[in-house]
Design an enzyme around this catalytic site. Structure first.
Site, PDB file in Angstrom:
ATOM      1  N   GLY A 319      -0.400  -6.844   0.664  1.00 17.10           N
ATOM      2  CA  GLY A 319      -0.786  -7.510  -0.577  1.00 17.10           C
ATOM      3  C   GLY A 319      -1.846  -6.719  -1.366  1.00 17.10           C
ATOM      4  O   GLY A 319      -1.721  -5.506  -1.779  1.00 17.10           O
ATOM      5  N   GLU A 320      -2.744  -7.511  -2.144  1.00 17.87           N
ATOM      6  CA  GLU A 320      -3.530  -7.009  -3.246  1.00 17.87           C
ATOM      7  C   GLU A 320      -2.889  -6.468  -4.533  1.00 17.87           C
ATOM      8  O   GLU A 320      -3.714  -6.079  -5.576  1.00 17.87           O
ATOM      9  CB  GLU A 320      -4.459  -5.955  -2.500  1.00 17.87           C
ATOM     10  CG  GLU A 320      -5.092  -6.371  -1.230  1.00 17.87           C
ATOM     11  CD  GLU A 320      -6.038  -5.047  -0.835  1.00 17.87           C
ATOM     12  OE1 GLU A 320      -5.954  -4.210  -1.309  1.00 17.87           O
ATOM     13  OE2 GLU A 320      -6.977  -5.338   0.281  1.00 17.87           O
ATOM     14  N   GLY A 321      -1.706  -6.276  -4.461  1.00 22.59           N
ATOM     15  CA  GLY A 321      -0.931  -5.411  -5.465  1.00 22.59           C
ATOM     16  C   GLY A 321      -0.645  -3.998  -5.055  1.00 22.59           C
ATOM     17  O   GLY A 321      -0.258  -3.123  -5.787  1.00 22.59           O
TER      18      GLY A 321
END
Length: 542
Positions: A319-321
């Site tokens: 996640g997080e980008g």
């Protein structure tokens, strides 16, 4: 609906087909073999359609927005991580210490963190935009995650952030997220929007044991049973089982689509939000680029539903980008190739574009091939010849099955079945999109699009004059074209070229002719190769 959302939706338009055709044609003239850059070519064509011009603008500078929020469902024991980690990670993003910060520095992307619903009160920090709608959602197994008004406000936050990043010069936006337990809400959203079984879309998130995984599936099932979310009401679905970051991400995608800039999706959280964005505005899919295929099972199901092909597949699930930022150079390269690579004419390089009729040995085939022709023109035989050197082929017959009252058709179907190699696998179905979305090296042959269209027009109730028949038909055709454009499979489709055949001079005949002509033109525009058969002789048109 709020004024901000109404204004955004009014600005979202379909992909520009003329720009896409121009990009496809330009790709065919660049100094490289046609189709040799695979998915990068497809993305460059899609980005031209989004921008409405060929070549499209450079997808740079770029910025990733990390939307952070907490989830009340955390109380059900669906994550081994304490909820406080969400706020702690926001502080880590702010000082540049997270994985997404490191990869963004490598890719040259700006990172903006948005507190849209962190449970803790966060101190002001550089690089963190305070837009808290509420301090976390409620437990979705007990009550709705948020009110409808709060969901709309979170969507507006996403739109605001997209506009802010655009106004500061960014021309490619990337999705990021942070929220302990947010994969549980993502699974509920994906199940609600796709109809998939909760067990099929629920993954292990940040790494959970079997007991917690089983509990997580049960939690998703309980939430869906409690709320019965209606996918036709996407804001209601977000309010019932989503997260504040999901709603903000949906708004972020809608904002990018309205601004006509690409938005690169990260993992399962972004994909679930993208489903909501599509439900709000179907044409927003034109702005979406699938950055990667998350290891979370729901992500692959969501991407297949959206008709998007991921650019990276590295078993990521952070996640997080992070996955979106890793894919950024590929998106930018797709545009630079279309803009900067010389054409055969400008470089003085001979274009080896030999007609199949003149070639000896096996006929060359691109990854996506359309074979057109009139009745008895040899188009099916030509399509089969293009795949003659392949042992296994998925053969799709989308026409009507044999019927007792039509012995002539029954005989034709039997002859076709008997002529196929024993190793070919037959699918007698009009549901082409899932087959095109399959990630497999087995080629696909569709024979033919004209019988597919005839059956779809009947399925939609066009001849019965159902009130929504035209829209249903348009949706089915749009889904097919999108799946054809983004498929990773080698695929050959046969279709009747209406200009080469006789059409009954009746209203129904003319309507079918017009619709088939449009389908052929749209599929041809996003094909790597188009062959026209006349009296058994192939002519390569593209």
């Amino acid at each position: 609906m709020s004024a901000v959302l109404e204004e955004t939706l009014a600005a979202i338009r379909p992909a520009d087909q003329a720009a896409m055709r121009a990009a496809q044609e330009r790709q065919s003239r660049l100094t490289k073999p046609p189709g040799s850059l695979g998915a990068l070519e497809t993305e460059s064509i899609r980005l031209a359609g989004l921008a409405g011009e060929c070549p499209p603008p450079l997808a740079e500078p770029a910025a990733v927005a990390v939307f952070a929020a907490d989830h009340g469902v955390h109380a059900q024991g669906v994550s081994p991580w304490p909820q406080e980690v969400t706020g702690q990670m926001v502080a880590n993003f702010a000082v540049g210490g997270a994985v997404v910060n490191a990869i963004a520095r490598q890719s040259g992307a700006e990172v903006m963190v948005v507190d849209v619903g962190v449970a803790a009160e966060l101190p002001p920090a550089v690089g963190v935009l305070a837009r808290k709608v509420r301090p976390g959602t409620a437990d979705i197994t007990v009550e709705a995650a948020m009110s409808r008004a709060e969901a709309v406000r979170a969507i507006e936050v996403g739109i605001e952030v997209a506009r802010l990043l655009y106004d500061t010069g960014n021309r490619c936006l990337l999705t990021g997220d942070m929220g302990i337990a947010n994969t549980t809400a993502s699974a509920a959203l994906i199940a609600a929007f796709t109809g998939a079984d909760p067990a099929a879309v629920t993954g292990r998130g940040t790494g959970i044991d079997d007991a917690m995984y089983d509990r997580k599936i049960q939690v998703v099932q309980r939430a869906l049973s409690l709320h019965s979310p209606d996918p036709a009401d996407p804001v209601g679905v977000l309010a019932a089982v989503g997260g504040l970051e999901h709603a903000a991400l949906a708004g972020f995608v809608l904002g990018a689509a309205a601004l006509r800039v690409p938005v690169v999706l990260d993992g399962v959280i972004a994909c679930s939000a993208a489903l909501a964005a599509r439900a709000v505005a179907a044409d927003s899919v034109a702005a979406m680029v699938a950055g990667h295929r998350s290891a979370e099972p729901g992500a692959a199901i969501a991407l297949a539903s959206l008709g998007l092909r991921p650019l990276v597949d590295l078993d990521l699930r952070l996640g997080e980008g992070s996955g979106a930022v890793l894919a950024l150079p590929l998106v930018q390269s797709a545009v630079r190739v279309l803009r900067e690579v010389a054409t055969f004419d400008s470089a003085g390089v001979t274009d080896k574009n030999v007609s199949p009729a003149a070639a000896e040995g096996p006929r060359p085939a691109g990854r996506r091939v359309l074979v057109l022709g009139g009745a008895r023109s040899g188009k099916s035989a030509e399509a089969e010849a293009l795949l003659s050197d392949v042992d296994t082929v998925d053969y799709v017959a989308p026409g009507p099955l044999p019927a007792a009252d039509d012995p002539e058709w029954t005989a034709r179907v039997a002859a076709h079945r008997a002529s196929r190699p024993a190793s070919w696998r037959t699918h007698e179905t009009r549901d082409l999109v899932p087959l095109l979305a399959e990630d497999t090296s087995v080629p696909l042959m569709v024979d033919c699009l004209s019988t597919w269209l005839s059956g779809v027009m009947d399925d939609c109730g066009l001849w019965a004059e159902k009130p929504d028949a035209d829209q249903m038909l348009a949706d089915r055709v749009d889904s097919l074209v999108s799946a054809w454009q983004t498929t990773g499979r080698q695929v050959v489709a046969v279709s009747n070229e209406v200009g080469s055949g006789v059409v009954p001079p009746t209203p129904a005949g003319r309507r079918f002719r017009d619709e088939l002509g449009r389908v052929n033109a749209r599929i041809a525009a996003v094909s790597d190769q188009v062959v026209h058969m006349i009296a058994g002789i192939p002519t390569r048109l593209k």
